[in-house]
Design an enzyme around this catalytic site. Structure first.
Site: not given
Length: 586
Positions: A179, A212, A246-247, A275
């Site tokens: 994401d 990202d 994750e965001e 990561d």
């Protein structure tokens, strides 16, 4: 009576100064010893206080005991064998560069945005874009999907299992997330190229997620696809974990992947985990790769102030509306933040030790303080004083506080019944959620006592006045997070990672032919999906093999990544997989 020492003339009677034959002291003459003593006792402390840099005076043969190697480095670690050389030749080809650029560009075109408020999976159509993205992955990486076992967790979480031939070797885990943060619609026309275009201008690939974290995810898959095309079969199992939220804290994605991986591979079941994270930066004239070995904790505190409503023409007797009380609370918090300190147990202390050892342009005053702080509390405080003049450094170490949201009242002529604010905190690596809560309790209980206000803290009533007004503080979203466990740097995992980083940068060149790169530990101020993976291994490293000049504008307008930086990431993951596969001490 014995003659007094010439270094201590005060011992002679002041009314009868001692004179030696051949020594005549002229009136007004100042002896050399007085000049020296004045300089030592008065001038040097003054220079020390105002931070004038003084050169160190060293006698022949002198060795400073503080100049130890607190930051040992390793040699470049190259994978061996013809297959490794063949794979690297492929990665160095123009054909591969074109493929990599096109693959990331197409991935960026799929707008895998996640939002703070999303409905359940299967009900909110905003999740369905991940179906499109995962279909793209299947078509772009046919060998990965042929040879690796894919397990889907909670619909969109992806676990790829690449089984090794030696089950006695602990697997490695490579993580990324699918994401991206959203693109603010009001900023679309400010982008040089459209945010979902994946446009390549001959140097950079542009678009949301280009760095990202689609660059990380695509690099991992490109690396494995290339290894498979060269018929590589691992001895050590390789596992990939790709979350999808994750965001927005990773609750649905990594939050479900972590327990599955622990159940499948066991607690501490992985040799190491890599990561997204920090990269390569230039500091004080030297290049440093800075994998993060820790993350700060996190807590959003909500402050609710409940007060009686009513018409604004009849304000409270003490003139303090709910908004006024909330303003006083915020002022109290901002005027009495938690004082940051540097301690030798902090990961950032190790970072500073490494910088002092290898950065040639670090100011000598700071370098000396850092070196000597190892066994001197005075120098530790001096080091802290110098470093904390930089707000970025101070904020990286401190438990930070920022009021980010506020609301109160619904109409200009109505007294607010509920006023609230959100205060965001990143908790220092050597602190805790409970320490932050205690800080709030001390400050706000005193304020509530003085104002005779009920005070409820995280479900506990600390002051009960039986009526409004009332102050209540709580975990805003239920996402409190302790600081991450600190990963070791004296381990085989960190040495292998370090050697791989150096080898990826050297690319077979002699170390004397290129600028050296040093691998040093660092800390992440933000949080990654690794917050959900703490039980899987002690060796968690957050690292992107990218120079700061390879990327720009993460999370904002004109996010982009340099194409050569993307290729460097693929080389890194390739070397890491091959080096891990050869190691028997990992």
């Amino acid at each position: 009576m014995s003659e007094s020492s010439p270094l201590l003339p005060e011992s002679a009677p002041s009314s009868h100064p001692v004179r030696r034959a051949g020594h005549y002291q002229r009136p007004g003459h100042v002896s050399l010893w007085r000049v020296v003593m004045v300089f030592i006792l008065l001038v040097l402390p003054l220079l020390w206080l105002i931070d004038v840099e003084m050169p160190e005076i060293r006698w022949p043969g002198y060795k400073d005991p503080h100049e130890q190697h607190f930051c040992p480095q390793v040699d470049a670690l190259y994978p061996s064998g013809e297959l490794a050389a063949e794979v690297i030749r492929v990665l160095d080809s123009q054909k591969f560069e074109t493929t990599a650029i096109e693959t990331l560009s197409a991935a960026v075109k799929i707008a895998t945005q996640t939002f703070d408020i999303m409905g359940p999976i299967g009900k909110d159509p905003a999740w369905e874009v991940f179906d499109t993205f995962q279909e793209y992955l299947r078509s772009s990486f046919p060998l990965v999907h042929k040879h690796l076992a894919l397990t889907k967790i909670n619909t969109y979480g992806l676990i790829y299992h690449w089984a090794g031939s030696d089950s006695s070797l602990k697997p490695i885990l490579l993580a990324a997330h699918q994401d991206t943060v959203p693109v603010n619609p009001t900023t679309v026309d400010k982008w040089t190229y459209p945010p979902w275009s994946g446009y390549y201008d001959g140097e950079f690939i542009w678009g949301r997620g280009s760095t990202d974290d689609k660059a990380g995810l695509i690099s991992i898959l490109l690396s494995i696809e290339t290894l498979l095309s060269s018929h590589f079969r691992p001895h050590r199992t390789v596992v990939l974990a790709f979350g999808f939220d994750e965001e927005i804290s990773g609750i649905q994605g990594a939050g479900k992947l972590g327990p599955y991986l622990e159940q499948t591979y066991g607690r501490d079941g992985f040799a190491l985990l890599v990561d997204e994270g920090a990269g390569i930066t230039e500091q004080f004239g030297a290049n440093f790769a800075a994998p993060a070995i820790a993350e700060k904790g996190y807590l959003d505190i909500r402050i609710d102030v409940s007060t009686p409503g009513g018409h604004s023409s009849i304000p409270p007797e003490n003139h303090h509306t709910g908004i006024g009380i909330l303003s006083h609370i915020i002022g109290t918090l901002e005027n009495d933040t938690i004082t940051p300190r540097i301690s030798r147990s902090q990961p950032m202390y190790r970072t500073f030790q490494c910088l002092a050892e290898y950065a040639p342009d670090m100011p000598s005053l700071l370098k000396r303080a850092i070196r000597r702080s190892y066994d001197s509390n005075l120098e530790l405080r001096r080091m802290e004083d110098i470093l904390f003049r930089d707000n970025v450094v101070r904020s990286t170490i401190a438990t930070t506080q920022a009021v980010t949201m506020i609301h109160g009242g619904v109409k200009s002529n109505a007294l607010p019944e509920l006023s609230w604010a959100i205060v965001n905190h990143r908790i220092a690596t050597d602190s805790s959620v409970s320490a932050l809560q205690t800080h709030y309790n001390v400050l706000l209980k005193e304020l509530a006592t003085v104002r005779n206000i009920t005070f409820v803290s995280f479900g506990n009533t600390l002051l009960d006045r039986g009526t409004l007004p009332k102050i209540e503080i709580s975990d805003a979203w239920g996402t409190a997070l302790e600081p991450a466990p600190i990963s070791p740097t004296d381990s085989e995992a960190f040495r292998l990672l370090s050697g791989t980083i150096i080898a990826t940068e050297l690319r077979g060149r002699n170390a004397s032919e290129v600028e050296p790169i040093y691998v040093i530990p660092s800390v992440m101020s933000g949080n990654t999906d690794t917050r959900r993976y703490w039980n899987l291994t002690r060796h968690i490293y957050r690292y992107d093999h990218l120079r700061t000049t390879d990327t720009a504008n993460i999370h904002t307008v004109d996010e982009r990544i340099r194409a050569t930086g993307l290729i460097g990431m693929v080389r890194f993951f390739t070397n890491l997989i091959l080096n891990s596969d050869e190691s028997r001490s990992l």
